[in-house]
Enzyme design. Structure first.
Site, PDB file in Angstrom:
ATOM      1  N   ASP A 100       0.850  -1.192   0.000  1.00 41.46           N
ATOM      2  CA  ASP A 100       0.000   0.000   0.000  1.00 41.46           C
ATOM      3  C   ASP A 100       0.888   1.245   0.000  1.00 41.46           C
ATOM      4  O   ASP A 100       1.675   1.450   0.929  1.00 41.46           O
ATOM      5  CB  ASP A 100      -0.897   0.001   1.231  1.00 41.46           C
ATOM      6  CG  ASP A 100      -1.838   1.195   1.212  1.00 41.46           C
ATOM      7  OD1 ASP A 100      -2.882   1.094   0.532  1.00 41.46           O
ATOM      8  OD2 ASP A 100      -1.514   2.226   1.832  1.00 41.46           O
ATOM      9  N   LYS A 138      -2.355   6.414  -4.097  1.00 39.37           N
ATOM     10  CA  LYS A 138      -3.436   7.356  -3.780  1.00 39.37           C
ATOM     11  C   LYS A 138      -3.153   8.736  -4.361  1.00 39.37           C
ATOM     12  O   LYS A 138      -2.010   9.221  -4.307  1.00 39.37           O
ATOM     13  CB  LYS A 138      -3.613   7.456  -2.259  1.00 39.37           C
ATOM     14  CG  LYS A 138      -3.603   6.103  -1.563  1.00 39.37           C
ATOM     15  CD  LYS A 138      -3.945   6.161  -0.097  1.00 39.37           C
ATOM     16  CE  LYS A 138      -3.690   4.814   0.558  1.00 39.37           C
ATOM     17  NZ  LYS A 138      -2.282   4.579   0.968  1.00 39.37           N
ATOM     18  N   TYR A 180       3.334  10.033   0.651  1.00 38.03           N
ATOM     19  CA  TYR A 180       4.283   9.430   1.593  1.00 38.03           C
ATOM     20  C   TYR A 180       5.734   9.782   1.237  1.00 38.03           C
ATOM     21  O   TYR A 180       6.640   9.582   2.050  1.00 38.03           O
ATOM     22  CB  TYR A 180       4.125   7.901   1.671  1.00 38.03           C
ATOM     23  CG  TYR A 180       2.758   7.408   2.097  1.00 38.03           C
ATOM     24  CD1 TYR A 180       1.837   8.254   2.728  1.00 38.03           C
ATOM     25  CD2 TYR A 180       2.383   6.082   1.882  1.00 38.03           C
ATOM     26  CE1 TYR A 180       0.578   7.789   3.106  1.00 38.03           C
ATOM     27  CE2 TYR A 180       1.132   5.611   2.267  1.00 38.03           C
ATOM     28  CZ  TYR A 180       0.241   6.468   2.862  1.00 38.03           C
ATOM     29  OH  TYR A 180      -1.003   5.996   3.234  1.00 38.03           O
ATOM     30  N   HIS A 238      -7.219   9.963  -1.942  1.00 35.99           N
ATOM     31  CA  HIS A 238      -6.636   9.799  -0.596  1.00 35.99           C
ATOM     32  C   HIS A 238      -7.519  10.404   0.491  1.00 35.99           C
ATOM     33  O   HIS A 238      -7.661   9.830   1.577  1.00 35.99           O
ATOM     34  CB  HIS A 238      -5.235  10.422  -0.587  1.00 35.99           C
ATOM     35  CG  HIS A 238      -4.329   9.889   0.467  1.00 35.99           C
ATOM     36  ND1 HIS A 238      -2.974   9.840   0.338  1.00 35.99           N
ATOM     37  CD2 HIS A 238      -4.600   9.371   1.698  1.00 35.99           C
ATOM     38  CE1 HIS A 238      -2.436   9.321   1.438  1.00 35.99           C
ATOM     39  NE2 HIS A 238      -3.404   9.026   2.277  1.00 35.99           N
TER      40      HIS A 238
END
Ligand code: A2P
Length: 318
Positions: A47, A81, A52, A114
């Site tokens: 994931d 996302k 990130y 997201h």
């Protein structure tokens, strides 16, 4: 080598391994090794997310393991996302292409919006004004979804879903969507078991993916006096009785509740022990017991964008 992990079948007929490796908070310098270790251990579902800041390093691990012949691309299930600053329809395709470039992939298995709330486009991922407040955009997530649908038809992504959507937002989305979201990825653990949202999603054939299943003790805003899910004496008692770790109980709790689960770790022995959950099941009694620990305890309240018209957790929404 295909996955040993059981799969859940989405409303579009595609399937996803119920257990995946989370990469939120995994530092770029640590995540490549973590993903390589995870694949060696047997994980096939990773994931990811653009925000990130580590997709390129995740991609390096995927490429290495494919080139070594350990896995084929089609054995892997890769999620990413769309970040809040790319919700405007004309930005969506390029945002996906950037993520594919980072991950060194031709397609994603799953792409999620997201968060429902959009931020000011074109600059920082957290575009703050002079006073440090996030600048919002009024782009409607329904329009963002309409820009995503052709990307599935184009083959850039196999399935589409959302993350952090409340039931009202899902209802609005479903009214206009021609492709139904396959999952809603939300914070889920015994302190916030999402029973109402889960029932709502189940009725609509949307599966819950549980993020922060271990309570995200490494969340950047954690305060020392806040409760630690992994240290909960009641969960420790269950773990001791069953001869498991608390983390294994928390992961199995999600699987036995019918959810997909994505615990994060960058530590090889914890990545391995979090995977050792396929040889036992929690009883109905233990699931009921763990469900009774719910206390509306949200570890990821996204306070940075409180006041946004589309903030999902205001006004006691579920
Ligand atoms: P680490 O990456 O050093 O293993 P969540 O998935 O809820 O976001 O939680 C991730 C956090 O939990 C990270 O701090 C991670 O640390 C830690 N963690 C992951 N697996 C375990 C485990 N089996 N036991 C204890 N802590 C764990």
């Amino acid at each position: 080598m295909a996955s040993k992990v059981p799969v859940v079948t989405f409303n579009n007929g595609k399937s996803i391994p119920v257990l995946g490796l989370g990469t939120w908070k995994s530092k770029p310098g640590e995540v490549t090794q973590a993903v390589k270790d995870a694949i060696d251990i047997g994980y096939r579902h990773i994931d990811c997310a653009y925000v990130y800041g580590n997709e390129k390093e995740v991609g390096e691990a995927l490429t290495a393991k494919i080139n070594e012949g350990v896995v084929k691309r089609e054995d892997l299930f890769i999620t990413s996302k769309l970040w809040n600053t790319f919700h405007r329809p004309d930005l969506v395709r390029d945002a996906l292409l950037k993520t594919l470039e980072n991950l060194n992939l031709k397609y994603l298995d799953l792409y999620l919006i997201h968060w429902p709330q959009a931020y000011k486009e074109g600059g920082d991922l957290f575009p703050e004004d002079a006073s440090g407040k996030i600048q919002f955009s009024d782009v409607d997530y329904v329009d963002t979804w309409k820009a995503l649908e052709p990307l599935q038809k184009e083959g850039l992504v196999k399935s589409l879903g959302v993350s952090n959507f409340n039931s009202k937002q899902l209802t609005r989305l479903l009214e206009s969507a021609t492709i139904k979201p396959v999952t809603n990825q939300v914070e889920c653990h015994p302190y916030l078991n999402q029973s109402r949202l889960k029932a709502f999603c189940e009725e609509r054939d949307i599966v819950i993916t549980a993020y922060s299943p271990l309570g995200s003790p490494d969340r950047p805003w954690a305060k020392p006096d806040e409760p630690q899910l992994l240290e909960d004496p009641k969960l420790k008692a269950v773990a001791e009785r069953l001869g498991k770790t608390v983390a294994q109980i928390l992961i199995r709790y999600q699987i036995d509740s019918g959810n997909i689960v994505i615990p994060k770790s960058v530590n090889k022995s914890r990545i391995a022990s979090n995977f050792q959950v396929l040889d036992f099941k929690l009883s109905r009694e233990d699931l009921d017991l763990i469900n009774s620990f719910d206390c509306n305890g949200r570890f990821v309240p996204m306070t940075a964008s409180l006041g946004h018209k589309d903030h999902p957790f205001e006004n006691d929404e579920f």
